[in-house]
Design an enzyme around this catalytic site. Structure first.
Site, PDB file in Angstrom:
ATOM      1  CG  ASP A 178       6.461   3.952  -0.751  1.00 45.27           C
ATOM      2  OD1 ASP A 178       5.631   3.052  -0.546  1.00 45.27           O
ATOM      3  OD2 ASP A 178       6.676   4.905   0.022  1.00 45.27           O
ATOM      4  CG  ASN A 186      -3.134  10.035   4.353  1.00 44.00           C
ATOM      5  OD1 ASN A 186      -3.731  10.619   3.450  1.00 44.00           O
ATOM      6  ND2 ASN A 186      -2.732   8.783   4.237  1.00 44.00           N
ATOM      7  CG  ASP A 195      -8.136   9.034  -0.815  1.00 46.68           C
ATOM      8  OD1 ASP A 195      -7.206   8.316  -0.395  1.00 46.68           O
ATOM      9  OD2 ASP A 195      -9.317   8.908  -0.448  1.00 46.68           O
ATOM     10  CD  GLU A 221       2.284   4.673   1.511  1.00 48.44           C
ATOM     11  OE1 GLU A 221       3.071   4.731   2.468  1.00 48.44           O
ATOM     12  OE2 GLU A 221       1.113   4.229   1.604  1.00 48.44           O
TER      13      GLU A 221
END
Length: 301
Positions: A178, A186, A195, A221
């Site tokens: 993760d 973000n 992304d 993620e």
């Protein structure tokens, strides 16, 4: 037996069928005359499959790659290649021929590839089958990163558990990874940059896993790595290489000092354990990695 082996070798060399053998690292170890002619190989060459595809695509030879970005195609193809004991598909080559290709994978990772020329088959039927194969690939591929998606990975996990049920000794690991503080990425840099980080992670990990391993994105993620016929110690070495490679990444051009890390949880398959139970233990190990500071691997014995 020696005469039979010699006759088989002679027939392989003379056959119009394409025959190739790759080792567990996906390096070509044998190819008959028909295969070498089709893929522009000199008699003594033994390239990695990825290097062969890359070279031939640039030269306009071998397999026709219908993709605007070759490296994205390569990541997607490697996420499926050699993951099943047997796979069959159709492919076309630059000289206009159309082949039915099979891949047969042994337990130790060696893979036999055999391709038969099916060019005379009706074009309408070929197009229908190609559309079917494209739809199947799309259903198994993560749209953003081009690696395997959750559906493919869960099926691969189940397959590993089933194969190991009668094995002696049982051997195999699963790792859940993760990306750390991804929401912050973000929020600070924007979702497009986020992304890009996910894509960067996929591109960095894919070359570090073996062909028989399965690597995919299972949501957000979060990613999963399946390591068949692998001990806990061997799995730890593989995951440690991944964490080290990620630490050196600088994927956001507008922020050259930006870096990111990931946490990982690793679990070894136990005899009689289900895929769901193995996944849950790897997820538990990931939780401990997050709680103890992130950017590390935790193992559940």
């Amino acid at each position: 037996m020696t005469k039979i082996s010699e006759r088989l070798a002679d027939l392989s060399e003379e056959s119009a069928v394409l025959i190739a053998l790759y080792d567990q690292n996906d390096r070509l170890r044998y190819a008959n005359v028909a295969f070498r002619s089709t893929y522009a190989l000199e008699p003594e060459e033994t390239p990695l499959w990825a290097d062969l595809m890359r070279r031939n695509t640039k030269a306009g030879k071998g397999t026709v790659i219908k993709a605007t970005d070759f490296e994205t195609w390569l990541v997607s193809a490697q996420s499926r290649r050699g993951k099943l004991p047997f796979r069959a598909f159709e492919t076309d080559v630059a000289d206009g021929r159309w082949f039915w290709m099979t891949e047969t994978v042994q337990g130790d990772g060696w893979m036999l590839c055999i391709a038969s020329d099916i060019t005379p088959m009706k074009t309408s039927e070929r197009d229908l089958r190609q559309d079917r194969d494209f739809a199947l690939r799309a259903s198994q591929t993560d749209e953003l990163t081009s690696i395997s998606n959750r559906r493919f990975m869960m099926a691969a996990l189940e397959s590993m558990v089933v194969r190991q049920a009668s094995a002696e000794p049982v051997s195999g690991c699963t790792c859940i990874m993760d990306l750390d503080y991804f929401k912050r990425i973000n929020d600070v840099y924007g979702h497009q940059a986020g992304d890009g980080v996910l894509i960067d992670f996929a591109r960095r990990v894919q070359p570090l896993v073996r062909r028989r391993d399965s690597f995919g994105r299972i949501g957000g993620e979060e990613f999963m790595l399946i390591l068949p016929d692998t001990t806990l110690g061997q799995g730890e070495l593989i995951v440690d290489r991944i964490l080290k490679a990620v630490r050196g990444a600088r994927p956001i051009r507008s922020a050259p000092t930006f870096s990111y890390t990931c946490s990982a949880g690793l679990a070894e398959l136990r005899r009689g354990e289900t895929a769901r139970e193995l996944y849950a233990r790897a997820d538990e190990a990931l939780y401990h990695a997050k709680q103890s500071g992130r950017d590390r691997l935790k193992i559940v014995a």
